[in-house]
Design an enzyme around this catalytic site. Structure first.
Site, PDB file in Angstrom:
ATOM      1  CG  PHE A  99      -2.191   0.787   1.124  1.00 19.55           C
ATOM      2  CD1 PHE A  99      -3.049   1.072   0.640  1.00 19.55           C
ATOM      3  CD2 PHE A  99      -1.701   2.861   2.166  1.00 19.55           C
ATOM      4  CE1 PHE A  99      -4.116   2.339   1.302  1.00 19.55           C
ATOM      5  CE2 PHE A  99      -2.046   3.481   2.570  1.00 19.55           C
ATOM      6  CZ  PHE A  99      -4.075   3.606   1.614  1.00 19.55           C
ATOM      7  CG  ASN A 197      -4.275   3.086   7.255  1.00 23.67           C
ATOM      8  OD1 ASN A 197      -5.873   3.670   7.075  1.00 23.67           O
ATOM      9  ND2 ASN A 197      -3.521   4.010   6.262  1.00 23.67           N
ATOM     10  N   PRO A 198      -5.306   0.608   9.520  1.00 17.37           N
ATOM     11  CG  PRO A 198      -8.182  -0.447   9.942  1.00 17.37           C
ATOM     12  CD  PRO A 198      -6.968   0.437  10.688  1.00 17.37           C
TER      13      PRO A 198
HETATM   14  C1  LIG Z   1      -4.059   0.409   4.361  1.00 21.89           C
HETATM   15  S1  LIG Z   1      -2.814  -0.702   4.935  1.00 21.89           S
HETATM   16  C2  LIG Z   1      -1.879   0.517   6.118  1.00 21.89           C
HETATM   17  C3  LIG Z   1      -0.336   0.174   5.623  1.00 21.89           C
HETATM   18  C4  LIG Z   1       0.087   1.097   6.497  1.00 21.89           C
HETATM   19  N1  LIG Z   1       0.135   1.197   8.149  1.00 21.89           N
HETATM   20  C5  LIG Z   1       0.155   2.386   6.057  1.00 21.89           C
HETATM   21  O1  LIG Z   1      -0.876   3.803   6.580  1.00 21.89           O
HETATM   22  O2  LIG Z   1       0.941   3.363   4.789  1.00 21.89           O
HETATM   23  C6  LIG Z   1      -3.898  -1.724   5.347  1.00 21.89           C
HETATM   24  C7  LIG Z   1      -1.914  -3.072   5.626  1.00 21.89           C
HETATM   25  O3  LIG Z   1      -2.935  -3.703   7.518  1.00 21.89           O
HETATM   26  C8  LIG Z   1      -2.122  -4.949   6.212  1.00 21.89           C
HETATM   27  N2  LIG Z   1      -3.460  -5.861   6.888  1.00 21.89           N
HETATM   28  C9  LIG Z   1      -4.665  -6.191   6.380  1.00 21.89           C
HETATM   29  N3  LIG Z   1      -5.235  -7.722   6.823  1.00 21.89           N
HETATM   30  C10 LIG Z   1      -3.886  -7.755   7.919  1.00 21.89           C
HETATM   31  C11 LIG Z   1      -4.582  -8.251   9.356  1.00 21.89           C
HETATM   32  N4  LIG Z   1      -5.251  -9.491   9.790  1.00 21.89           N
HETATM   33  N5  LIG Z   1      -2.983  -8.577  10.014  1.00 21.89           N
HETATM   34  C12 LIG Z   1      -2.206  -8.433   9.368  1.00 21.89           C
HETATM   35  N6  LIG Z   1      -2.068  -6.988   8.400  1.00 21.89           N
HETATM   36  C13 LIG Z   1      -2.863  -6.739   7.902  1.00 21.89           C
HETATM   37  C14 LIG Z   1      -2.374  -5.109   5.282  1.00 21.89           C
HETATM   38  O4  LIG Z   1      -2.030  -6.057   3.981  1.00 21.89           O
HETATM   39  C15 LIG Z   1      -2.006  -3.774   4.756  1.00 21.89           C
HETATM   40  O5  LIG Z   1      -0.533  -4.294   5.088  1.00 21.89           O
END
Ligand SMILES: C[S@@+](CC[C@H](N)C(=O)[O-])C[C@H]1O[C@@H](n2cnc3c(N)ncnc32)[C@H](O)[C@@H]1O
Length: 290
Positions: A99, A197-198
């Site tokens: 992302f 930031n999910p």
């Molecule tokens: C919206 S992106 C945000 C990335 C970064 N924190 C940013 O703000 O640029 C959400 C991230 O959460 C990860 N993710 C989604 N579900 C997850 C889970 N159940 N456990 C760990 N990571 C997860 C995704 O792969 C992605 O990298």
């Protein structure tokens, strides 16, 4: 882009701006200048100056520029083309599988930093490129920062960025944020800040920007029927990790402030939603009840 005089920076730039405008790229001049700077290995100001002077590019560099402009016209993210994204005070390496960090997330980091005591511990759930975790680690060398990521591709980018930023006080772990408390038993009820930031786009919603729709990983975007499934897991994990009085800071969609605060009704105090730089609800914070 056809029929271009091949090598003068000003002419190449003018053609590039026109091409990107026709492709509906939101900031055609900025992107054209940044791509020119990228192929020349200079900053944007220097690229503008070279264009003003009518300097010539070598044929291979001019060809490379045109190829990148064509890809940007197909709405490949600028950051994938240059290979970097700038976030707060750090530079992150980005590309397919991760992302691209957004400017609005810089405000989330601000909230997290405010809740972090001297020598404190922060956990970033779903770290992606590592933008949040590595910014905190960089700006607060006294802190210990743990970043968690489930996607193997994104995990690799985060680890690469940890080394790129040189954050000796940050650790990147592979795992699911829903079980992060089990992965970090030594930190149970001892963390000062949980930040995340999910993914929060509702499953049925199609992002408007082609860059997002086609190039951000789906696992980074979609969060179930109402978009808040990952948020529920973040809150449950934060309940176990945070010390009493510890801070949770989460990013969400502009219409999800109320839904997020509703998840913080029991076991939390001071739940509040804050706007981003454009005035839209973007971040909710709360403290773990004692
Ligand atoms: C919206 S992106 C945000 C990335 C970064 N924190 C940013 O703000 O640029 C959400 C991230 O959460 C990860 N993710 C989604 N579900 C997850 C889970 N159940 N456990 C760990 N990571 C997860 C995704 O792969 C992605 O990298």
């Amino acid at each position: 882009m056809t029929g271009l005089p091949p090598r003068r920076a000003d002419e190449l730039l003018r053609a590039a701006v026109g091409h990107l405008r026709l492709a509906d790229v939101p900031d055609p001049r900025i992107d054209a200048e940044l791509l020119l700077a990228h192929v020349l290995g200079v900053n944007r100001g220097r690229a503008q100056a070279l264009a003003l002077l009518g300097s010539s590019l070598s044929q291979p560099v001019a060809d490379r520029y045109r190829a990148l402009v064509l890809r940007r016209g197909l709405r490949e993210p600028l950051q994938h083309l240059t290979g970097v994204a700038h976030f707060r005070r750090i530079e992150l390496l980005v590309g397919p599988g991760v992302f691209v960090p957004r400017p609005e997330t810089e405000v989330l980091v601000e909230h997290a930093l405010r809740g972090l005591p001297e020598g404190g511990t922060a956990v970033d759930l779903g770290t992606g490129s590592g933008a949040i975790a590595l910014s905190i680690a960089h700006e607060r060398p006294d802190a210990t920062v743990i970043a968690l990521e489930r996607s193997p591709e994104a995990f690799a980018w985060a680890e690469r960025n940890r080394q790129h930023v040189g954050a000796a006080n940050a650790r990147v772990l592979a795992g699911d944020l829903a079980v992060a408390a089990d992965l970090l038993p030594e930190l149970l009820a001892g963390v000062d800040v949980v930040v995340s930031n999910p993914p929060y786009v509702p499953d049925g919603m199609v992002p408007r920007d082609p860059e997002v729709q086609r190039f951000d990983p789906a696992a980074a975007l979609y969060g179930g029927p109402d978009g808040l499934d990952p948020m529920r897991a973040v809150v449950a994990t934060a309940e176990r990790l945070l010390r009493p009085g510890g801070l949770l800071a989460v990013e969400h969609g502009e219409l999800q402030g109320e839904g997020t605060r509703a998840l913080l009704a029991d076991g939390w105090t001071e739940a509040a939603t804050h706007p981003d730089l454009t005035g839209r609800d973007r971040v909710t914070t709360a403290r773990r009840a004692g």
